[in-house]
Design a protein around this motif. Structure first.
Motif, PDB file in Angstrom:
ATOM      1  N   UNK A   1      40.099  81.746  47.999  1.00 34.91           N
ATOM      2  CA  UNK A   1      40.476  82.308  49.299  1.00 34.91           C
ATOM      3  C   UNK A   1      41.943  82.711  49.297  1.00 34.91           C
ATOM      4  N   UNK A   2      42.807  81.907  48.697  1.00 33.06           N
ATOM      5  CA  UNK A   2      44.231  82.240  48.678  1.00 33.06           C
ATOM      6  C   UNK A   2      44.496  83.494  47.848  1.00 33.06           C
ATOM      7  N   UNK A   3      43.720  83.733  46.796  1.00 33.28           N
ATOM      8  CA  UNK A   3      43.899  84.944  46.005  1.00 33.28           C
ATOM      9  C   UNK A   3      43.433  86.178  46.785  1.00 33.28           C
TER      10      UNK A   3
ATOM     11  N   UNK B   1      51.770  84.748  56.967  1.00 28.43           N
ATOM     12  CA  UNK B   1      51.829  83.280  56.846  1.00 28.43           C
ATOM     13  C   UNK B   1      51.695  82.597  58.209  1.00 28.43           C
ATOM     14  N   UNK B   2      51.338  81.314  58.178  1.00 29.69           N
ATOM     15  CA  UNK B   2      51.218  80.532  59.408  1.00 29.69           C
ATOM     16  C   UNK B   2      52.572  79.959  59.795  1.00 29.69           C
ATOM     17  N   UNK B   3      52.820  79.853  61.104  1.00 27.11           N
ATOM     18  CA  UNK B   3      54.042  79.212  61.582  1.00 27.11           C
ATOM     19  C   UNK B   3      53.663  78.130  62.585  1.00 27.11           C
ATOM     20  N   UNK B   4      54.541  77.183  62.771  1.00 28.10           N
ATOM     21  CA  UNK B   4      54.269  76.048  63.636  1.00 28.10           C
ATOM     22  C   UNK B   4      54.590  76.333  65.089  1.00 28.10           C
ATOM     23  N   UNK B   5      54.253  75.387  65.940  1.00 25.28           N
ATOM     24  CA  UNK B   5      54.521  75.520  67.371  1.00 25.28           C
ATOM     25  C   UNK B   5      56.026  75.464  67.593  1.00 25.28           C
TER      26      UNK B   5
ATOM     27  N   UNK C   1      55.884  88.249  62.756  1.00 27.50           N
ATOM     28  CA  UNK C   1      56.541  87.592  61.630  1.00 27.50           C
ATOM     29  C   UNK C   1      55.575  86.632  60.949  1.00 27.50           C
ATOM     30  N   UNK C   2      54.821  85.902  61.767  1.00 27.71           N
ATOM     31  CA  UNK C   2      53.850  84.945  61.248  1.00 27.71           C
ATOM     32  C   UNK C   2      52.756  84.742  62.286  1.00 27.71           C
ATOM     33  N   UNK C   3      51.678  84.111  61.888  1.00 28.52           N
ATOM     34  CA  UNK C   3      50.547  83.823  62.756  1.00 28.52           C
ATOM     35  C   UNK C   3      50.654  82.391  63.252  1.00 28.52           C
ATOM     36  N   UNK C   4      50.442  82.176  64.543  1.00 24.95           N
ATOM     37  CA  UNK C   4      50.460  80.816  65.096  1.00 24.95           C
ATOM     38  C   UNK C   4      49.228  80.066  64.626  1.00 24.95           C
ATOM     39  N   UNK C   5      49.361  78.765  64.469  1.00 25.16           N
ATOM     40  CA  UNK C   5      48.250  77.934  64.011  1.00 25.16           C
ATOM     41  C   UNK C   5      47.160  77.827  65.053  1.00 25.16           C
ATOM     42  N   UNK C   6      46.161  77.038  64.725  1.00 23.39           N
ATOM     43  CA  UNK C   6      45.018  76.850  65.620  1.00 23.39           C
ATOM     44  C   UNK C   6      45.471  76.189  66.911  1.00 23.39           C
ATOM     45  N   UNK C   7      45.028  76.725  68.041  1.00 23.24           N
ATOM     46  CA  UNK C   7      45.351  76.157  69.340  1.00 23.24           C
ATOM     47  C   UNK C   7      46.663  76.656  69.915  1.00 23.24           C
TER      48      UNK C   7
END
Length: 106
Positions: free
Chosen positions: A61-63, A70-74, A89-95
């Motif tokens: 999946x990573x390839x 990339x994911x970023x934190x709250x 810039x980045x995608x927010x995590x789940x929730x």
């Protein structure tokens, strides 16, 4: 007269049910203890096999997602304002969602 006989019958049956239920639960717990001694080795083997499988799937999946965001934190910045447009810039995590006013993950 008949109602007292019915009441006695119901009490006797309920007493037998309570006594029988206690005996079966003791037998089941003794069987579970005997079976539980042999399972940890098999469980460890299954866990190791699953970890290997998950690593393979994660690598695959990573390839496939090399160009993904990339994911970023709250609380991190997730967007940048370019005039009337907003770029990611980045995608927010789940929730969490990227707030378009604060440009942060909330």
């Amino acid at each position: 007269m008949e109602s007292s006989a019915v009441l006695r019958g119901v009490l006797v049956v309920s007493l037998l049910v309570v006594l029988c239920h206690g005996q079966t639960s003791q037998e089941v717990s003794a069987e579970d203890l005997e079976v539980g001694r042999n399972e940890p080795a098999a469980d460890r083997e299954l866990v190791e096999a699953l970890e290997v499988l998950l690593d393979k799937v994660h690598n695959r999946v990573s390839m496939e997602k090399r160009g993904s965001i990339p994911l970023c934190g709250i609380g991190d910045r997730c967007a940048m304002k370019f005039g009337p447009r907003i770029g990611k810039l980045c995608d927010c995590g789940r929730g969490a969602n990227c707030n378009s006013y604060l440009l942060k993950c909330i």
